[in-house]
Design an enzyme around this catalytic site. Structure first.
Site, PDB file in Angstrom:
ATOM      1  N   LYS A   1      24.897 -12.229  69.486  1.00  0.00           N
ATOM      2  CA  LYS A   1      25.923 -11.183  69.536  1.00  0.00           C
ATOM      3  C   LYS A   1      26.474 -11.068  70.957  1.00  0.00           C
ATOM      4  O   LYS A   1      27.678 -11.074  71.195  1.00  0.00           O
ATOM      5  CB  LYS A   1      25.296  -9.862  69.096  1.00  0.00           C
ATOM      6  CG  LYS A   1      26.218  -8.671  69.169  1.00  0.00           C
ATOM      7  CD  LYS A   1      25.449  -7.383  68.883  1.00  0.00           C
ATOM      8  CE  LYS A   1      26.347  -6.166  68.952  1.00  0.00           C
ATOM      9  NZ  LYS A   1      27.305  -6.108  67.834  1.00  0.00           N
TER      10      LYS A   1
ATOM     11  N   ILE B   1      38.419  11.925  53.722  1.00  0.00           N
ATOM     12  CA  ILE B   1      37.180  11.429  53.111  1.00  0.00           C
ATOM     13  C   ILE B   1      35.941  11.919  53.856  1.00  0.00           C
ATOM     14  O   ILE B   1      34.827  11.807  53.362  1.00  0.00           O
ATOM     15  CB  ILE B   1      37.218   9.883  53.031  1.00  0.00           C
ATOM     16  CG1 ILE B   1      38.512   9.425  52.365  1.00  0.00           C
ATOM     17  CG2 ILE B   1      36.030   9.316  52.282  1.00  0.00           C
ATOM     18  CD1 ILE B   1      38.801  10.039  51.010  1.00  0.00           C
TER      19      ILE B   1
ATOM     20  N   SER C   1      34.861  11.661  57.653  1.00  0.00           N
ATOM     21  CA  SER C   1      34.674  11.505  59.096  1.00  0.00           C
ATOM     22  C   SER C   1      36.019  11.552  59.825  1.00  0.00           C
ATOM     23  O   SER C   1      37.043  11.134  59.286  1.00  0.00           O
ATOM     24  CB  SER C   1      33.968  10.183  59.387  1.00  0.00           C
ATOM     25  OG  SER C   1      34.693   9.113  58.849  1.00  0.00           O
TER      26      SER C   1
ATOM     27  N   CYS D   1      25.736  -6.479  63.420  1.00  0.00           N
ATOM     28  CA  CYS D   1      24.430  -6.395  62.782  1.00  0.00           C
ATOM     29  C   CYS D   1      24.224  -4.981  62.270  1.00  0.00           C
ATOM     30  O   CYS D   1      24.821  -4.043  62.777  1.00  0.00           O
ATOM     31  CB  CYS D   1      23.330  -6.694  63.796  1.00  0.00           C
ATOM     32  SG  CYS D   1      23.479  -8.318  64.499  1.00  0.00           S
TER      33      CYS D   1
ATOM     34  N   TRP E   1      21.671   0.389  51.118  1.00  0.00           N
ATOM     35  CA  TRP E   1      21.760   0.089  52.536  1.00  0.00           C
ATOM     36  C   TRP E   1      20.438   0.297  53.272  1.00  0.00           C
ATOM     37  O   TRP E   1      20.404   0.452  54.490  1.00  0.00           O
ATOM     38  CB  TRP E   1      22.914   0.896  53.169  1.00  0.00           C
ATOM     39  CG  TRP E   1      24.252   0.422  52.655  1.00  0.00           C
ATOM     40  CD1 TRP E   1      24.477  -0.682  51.884  1.00  0.00           C
ATOM     41  CD2 TRP E   1      25.538   1.018  52.867  1.00  0.00           C
ATOM     42  NE1 TRP E   1      25.825  -0.801  51.616  1.00  0.00           N
ATOM     43  CE2 TRP E   1      26.495   0.220  52.196  1.00  0.00           C
ATOM     44  CE3 TRP E   1      25.974   2.152  53.568  1.00  0.00           C
ATOM     45  CZ2 TRP E   1      27.858   0.525  52.205  1.00  0.00           C
ATOM     46  CZ3 TRP E   1      27.331   2.450  53.574  1.00  0.00           C
ATOM     47  CH2 TRP E   1      28.263   1.648  52.906  1.00  0.00           C
TER      48      TRP E   1
ATOM     49  N   ASP F   1      29.116  10.765  48.532  1.00  0.00           N
ATOM     50  CA  ASP F   1      29.722   9.443  48.718  1.00  0.00           C
ATOM     51  C   ASP F   1      28.900   8.346  48.069  1.00  0.00           C
ATOM     52  O   ASP F   1      27.683   8.298  48.241  1.00  0.00           O
ATOM     53  CB  ASP F   1      29.804   9.112  50.219  1.00  0.00           C
ATOM     54  CG  ASP F   1      30.849   9.947  50.926  1.00  0.00           C
ATOM     55  OD1 ASP F   1      31.890  10.241  50.307  1.00  0.00           O
ATOM     56  OD2 ASP F   1      30.630  10.305  52.101  1.00  0.00           O
TER      57      ASP F   1
ATOM     58  N   HIS G   1      33.209   9.573  46.463  1.00  0.00           N
ATOM     59  CA  HIS G   1      34.136   8.632  47.111  1.00  0.00           C
ATOM     60  C   HIS G   1      33.568   7.227  46.999  1.00  0.00           C
ATOM     61  O   HIS G   1      32.371   7.021  47.145  1.00  0.00           O
ATOM     62  CB  HIS G   1      34.309   9.010  48.579  1.00  0.00           C
ATOM     63  CG  HIS G   1      34.933   7.911  49.387  1.00  0.00           C
ATOM     64  ND1 HIS G   1      36.250   7.555  49.256  1.00  0.00           N
ATOM     65  CD2 HIS G   1      34.409   7.058  50.305  1.00  0.00           C
ATOM     66  CE1 HIS G   1      36.504   6.534  50.071  1.00  0.00           C
ATOM     67  NE2 HIS G   1      35.412   6.211  50.714  1.00  0.00           N
TER      68      HIS G   1
ATOM     69  N   CYS H   1      34.450   2.899  47.905  1.00  0.00           N
ATOM     70  CA  CYS H   1      35.348   1.968  48.593  1.00  0.00           C
ATOM     71  C   CYS H   1      34.719   0.584  48.650  1.00  0.00           C
ATOM     72  O   CYS H   1      33.665   0.355  48.077  1.00  0.00           O
ATOM     73  CB  CYS H   1      35.667   2.463  49.993  1.00  0.00           C
ATOM     74  SG  CYS H   1      34.239   2.865  50.982  1.00  0.00           S
TER      75      CYS H   1
ATOM     76  N   HIS I   1      42.008   1.128  57.631  1.00  0.00           N
ATOM     77  CA  HIS I   1      41.376   0.051  58.392  1.00  0.00           C
ATOM     78  C   HIS I   1      42.293  -0.543  59.443  1.00  0.00           C
ATOM     79  O   HIS I   1      41.888  -1.369  60.234  1.00  0.00           O
ATOM     80  CB  HIS I   1      40.899  -1.050  57.441  1.00  0.00           C
ATOM     81  CG  HIS I   1      39.946  -0.527  56.415  1.00  0.00           C
ATOM     82  ND1 HIS I   1      40.372  -0.021  55.219  1.00  0.00           N
ATOM     83  CD2 HIS I   1      38.603  -0.381  56.434  1.00  0.00           C
ATOM     84  CE1 HIS I   1      39.328   0.400  54.526  1.00  0.00           C
ATOM     85  NE2 HIS I   1      38.238   0.196  55.243  1.00  0.00           N
TER      86      HIS I   1
HETATM   87  N1  GLN Z   1      32.239  10.328  54.222  1.00  0.00           N
HETATM   88  C1  GLN Z   1      32.170   9.032  54.816  1.00  0.00           C
HETATM   89  C2  GLN Z   1      33.183   8.944  55.941  1.00  0.00           C
HETATM   90  O1  GLN Z   1      34.210   9.503  55.836  1.00  0.00           O
HETATM   91  C3  GLN Z   1      32.431   7.937  53.824  1.00  0.00           C
HETATM   92  C4  GLN Z   1      32.262   6.583  54.451  1.00  0.00           C
HETATM   93  C5  GLN Z   1      32.439   5.431  53.513  1.00  0.00           C
HETATM   94  O2  GLN Z   1      33.030   5.539  52.479  1.00  0.00           O
HETATM   95  N2  GLN Z   1      31.966   4.289  53.874  1.00  0.00           N
HETATM   96  O3  GLN Z   1      32.995   8.285  56.931  1.00  0.00           O
HETATM   97 ZN    ZN Z   2      35.016   4.735  52.075  1.00  0.00          ZN
END
Ligand code: GLN
Ligand code: ZN
Length: 814
Positions: free
Chosen positions: A20, A464, A466, A549, A594, A632, A702, A704, A754
């Site tokens: 890294k 969402i 953060s 990582c 995770w 989430d 949520h 993704c 993103h």
């Molecule tokens: N609540 C989380 C955030 O907004 C959701 C993150 C995610 O979906 N990976 O960061």
């Molecule tokens: Zn997300």
């Protein structure tokens, strides 16, 4: 000859993530190319010497990669899309055959994208996005998806494999070069965007094979005695027509090998018996590797099949390459003995189940782990030691490892009986779980009550969770961790951030507010740190993609929530505003996916425990007066088994039989599962976590990172009142899905978070109108795609102002 030990690949990062550091320093121009290349030669050397010293018999080469091994292969066979060639490659014939100079620039541009600015201009003169990234089977490793054109010409473009083989050889270390097999390489790839309908990369096999033949030839000349070809797709549902592709490929390769070089076919992550006819009786290979950790049930069938071919070797994957637990050596030895009894010692190879890419480097750095727990673990180095011991026991008799075996059995026994693992309160509680605990009133009733309570406008806006994790936030956290900031000072700092965040959302006119998640580094770690049954490592890094990582926490025992986690902070935020504030939790499946999980109980049981802990926190928040709670589940999709026939089990608990028929999945497909492959039941666990609340409390979820078209039915059964779902990159794909009918309220992401680009009002308005072709107006929410944690404040400000403006104008006009 005797029984040998092998691994299928070693982690590349280095004991202290040296790789890294090297590549990131190179990217930021802090070191030169030659320093980078010298650095990685050193690193590879260290890894080979280490494996040799540990006593491993079959040591892999070409498992190393500067970024990703799939990208290495695409590059190796010359599958370099034109857009990258045009920028970096002046003369095809001058391209170095090793990854340096223009070749290296091309390689990193494919991996990470490339932008070039002319002086004085803000708009890039060259703007190449990176190639697509995807998850490697059901792991958390991401690979670069190769692109193939219908007119693709293949050419051996990089001889990195030869360079690695020779480097090891010059150190006196004989290695087994590792490759993605030609069939799997094509199956991993996708058709280039200009390809006509009906084109599939596998059609290119005949054109690809000469490159692979050349590879075999070159390695035979260099003195290699065996090659590893990973054909991971053999554990998936395969079109029977592909059998011919495998046969063609391996017949041609074995002809080149001509007995001088052994071809070992490797499979992992699942059971190959459904595809047995792809291999037996005709595939001309010298050895076969199977994963007996994930799919122990295939052992007998494969053993019998191999026994019929007197020269075929069997590599048995008995040490888990995907998890971090110490192996019960006695149990493993039983498997080894059985193989040897059937096949004879020299036809058996004792191996890791898959590459060790998915486990951290070594336990040596874990000086802060409780010794009792550390004694239950094995990272890559320790796993190699286990393999070496098993090989010794196989060759010299079990007594030759008596001392080690005894120590191993003590650890295994301690883990089995430790009070740290078993919490009677949790186990009692699990027994008491009933269907009623997973039921809420019908959505139609809840909806009326929630609307009465919340009084939200049409097209309610929210985010969402953060908000930007700025350098200051990270600095404050580091200062707190190192003791420079007291707990009080740090809490004050976080509260200030929350206050600013709430003010901003109010100014912006957002309807459902969030506190911003400034106190969290990671959505799993934050909750895990507050639950019993989780432990965290200092250096347990595994590669996620490129130089990135992750350090998955370890679930070692029964999960229990000793006290509320988010209540204080959520209550604090709610008191700052009159608008509803949404509490933020991480769902049980994501917590599981995770983390490194226990292997002493089925995954579904661990998920249920996690669900109960989250359920408690849901109750805590509701009791504190919070009216909206989001749970989430971004990792939901990746928990699905690799084979469709196994999806049913994963989905069954909460989804009734009619849904399976609807998805065309037949009950007869279900076979008996081992604890390892017995997956969780996610709607069930979600319902268990989310259902203790009153009708007036609104539950959000949520999701993704993936396509959801094929599991919409199951997602609906999770019955969240509102789902916010990533969709802006997937181009409304899931809305187009024929089966699409989400019964409750839904907010498909209206812009892509993103990218640093600011979404304009017109495009979001257009998108919302598009969405309304599929969704009911009164059920539609307006929100970004995902959390805003990686963005800058100035981007977020502009984007969200535009977003609320769009919702406002649509309320009036649409
Ligand atoms: N609540 C989380 C955030 O907004 C959701 C993150 C995610 O979906 N990976 O960061
Ligand atoms: Zn997300």
């Amino acid at each position: 000859m005797s029984t040998r030990s092998a691994i299928l690949g070693f982690p590349r990062m280095g004991a202290n993530r040296e790789l890294k550091r090297l590549v990131e320093s190179f990217w930021s121009d802090n070191i030169t190319e030659s320093t980078l290349l010298e650095g990685i030669r050193e690193l590879r050397k260290d890894h080979w010497v280490l494996q040799k010293e540990l006593g491993l018999n079959i040591i892999p080469s070409n498992d190393f990669s500067l970024y990703d091994h799939v990208l290495d292969h695409a590059f190796m066979v010359g599958a370099i899309p034109k857009r990258y060639r045009d920028v970096f490659i002046k003369d095809e014939n001058e391209l170095p055959s090793t990854l340096e100079g223009d070749a290296l620039s091309t390689y990193f541009a494919m991996a990470r994208g490339y932008q070039k600015f002319n002086e004085g201009s803000d708009a890039p003169a060259i703007d190449l996005p990176a190639m697509e990234m995807k998850k490697w089977f059901d792991t958390n490793y991401h690979f670069i998806v190769p692109e193939f054109e219908p007119t693709q010409q293949f050419k051996l473009t990089s001889t990195k494999f030869l360079e690695e083989y020779k480097q090891a050889k010059s150190l006196g270390i004989e290695t087994r070069p590792v490759f993605i097999g030609p069939v799997s390489l094509l199956l991993l790839g996708k058709a280039s965007s200009n390809a006509q309908v009906g084109f599939a990369p596998i059609q290119l096999l005949d054109r690809l094979l000469p490159v692979y033949e050349e590879i075999v030839r070159l390695l035979a000349e260099a003195g290699a005695s065996s090659l590893q070809f990973d054909e991971s797709f053999l554990v998936m549902d395969l079109d029977p027509k592909l059998a011919q592709s495998y046969l063609t490929a391996y017949s041609r390769l074995s002809k080149v090998a001509e007995g001088s070089i052994k071809i070992q076919l490797t499979t992992y992550f699942g059971d190959i018996t459904p595809n047995l006819s792809f291999i037996f009786p005709n595939l001309p290979i010298s050895g076969l590797h199977i994963d007996l950790v994930r799919a122990p049930q295939q052992f007998d069938t494969i053993l019998n099949a191999v026994a019929k071919h007197p020269t075929l070797q069997l590599s048995i994957g008995v040490i888990d390459g995907r998890n971090i637990w110490k192996r019960d050596l006695r149990a493993a030895f039983d498997i080894v003995s059985k193989a040897i009894t059937t096949l004879g010692a020299d036809r058996v190879i004792i191996a890791s189940s898959c590459s060790l890419l998915h486990t951290p480097h070594s336990l040596a750095a874990e000086v802060e782990l409780a010794p009792e727990i550390k004694d239950w673990l094995a990272f890559s180095v320790e796993k190699i030691k286990e393999l070496v011991l098993l090989a010794k026991a196989a060759n010299d008799g079990i007594d030759s490892i008596q001392a080690e075996l005894e120590a191993n059995q003590v650890s295994i026994q301690n883990r089995r009986t430790s009070p740290k693992i078993h919490n009677p309160v949790v186990q009692e509680r699990l027994k008491g779980v009933t269907r009623d605990m997973m039921r809420r009133s019908p959505f139609s009733e809840r909806k009326v009550k929630q609307h009465e309570r919340l009084k939200l406008p049409r097209f309610p806006t929210t985010t969402i969770g953060s908000f930007p994790q700025t350098a200051e936030v990270r600095k404050a956290r580091a200062a707190f961790r190192s003791g420079q900031l007291s707990k009080e000072q740090y809490d004050e700092f976080i509260k200030d951030e929350i206050k600013k965040c709430i003010r901003f959302q109010e100014e912006c006119g957002i309807d459902v507010l969030v506190h911003g998640e400034f106190e969290r580094t990671d959505m799993v770690e934050y909750f895990g740190e507050h639950m019993d049954g989780y432990v965290f490592t200092k250096n347990g890094w595994v590669q996620s993609y490129g130089s990135r990582c992750v350090k998955p926490p370890i679930i070692y025992g029964d999960i229990h929530l000793p006290k509320p986690i988010t209540v204080d902070i959520t209550k604090y935020a709610q008191l700052l505003t009159k608008k509803p504030l949404k509490g933020m939790l991480t769902g049980p499946v994501t917590m599981l996916q995770w983390s490194f999980v226990r292997d002493d109980q089925p995954r579904k049981l661990t998920t249920q425990q996690l669900a109960l802990a989250i359920r408690d926190e849901v109750t805590n928040l509701e009791t504190a007066g919070i009216s909206i709670i989001q749970i989430d589940e971004p990792a939901l999709r990746e928990g699905l088994p690799l084979r469709r026939g196994e999806w049913q089990e994963y989905l069954e608990w909460a989804v009734d039989w009619s849904v399976f028929q609807y998805h065309g999945i037949r009950k007869s497909l279900v076979t008996i599962y081992s604890t390892q492959s017995s997956y969780l039941y996610y709607p069930f666990s979600f319902l268990l976590a989310s259902s203790p609340v009153a009708d007036t409390t609104q539950i959000h979820t949520h999701m993704c990172y993936s396509d959801f078209q094929d599991i919409i039915g199951a997602i609906s059964r999770m019955d969240a009142d509102v789902i916010t779902i990533e969709n802006s990159r997937s181009d409304l794909k899931f809305l187009h899905a024929e089966s699409f009918a989400y019964p409750n309220e839904i907010g498909p992401g209206i812009y892509d978070i993103h990218s640093p680009r600011i979404p304009q009002q017109d495009e979001m308005k257009h998108r919302l109108k598009e969405m309304l072709r599929y969704l009911k107006r009164e059920d539609t929410w307006v929100n970004p795609d995902c959390g805003l944690k990686t963005r800058q404040w100035k981007e977020v400000e502009l984007a969200l102002k535009n977003m609320t403006e769009v919702a406002r104008s649509c309320r009036e006009n649409v």
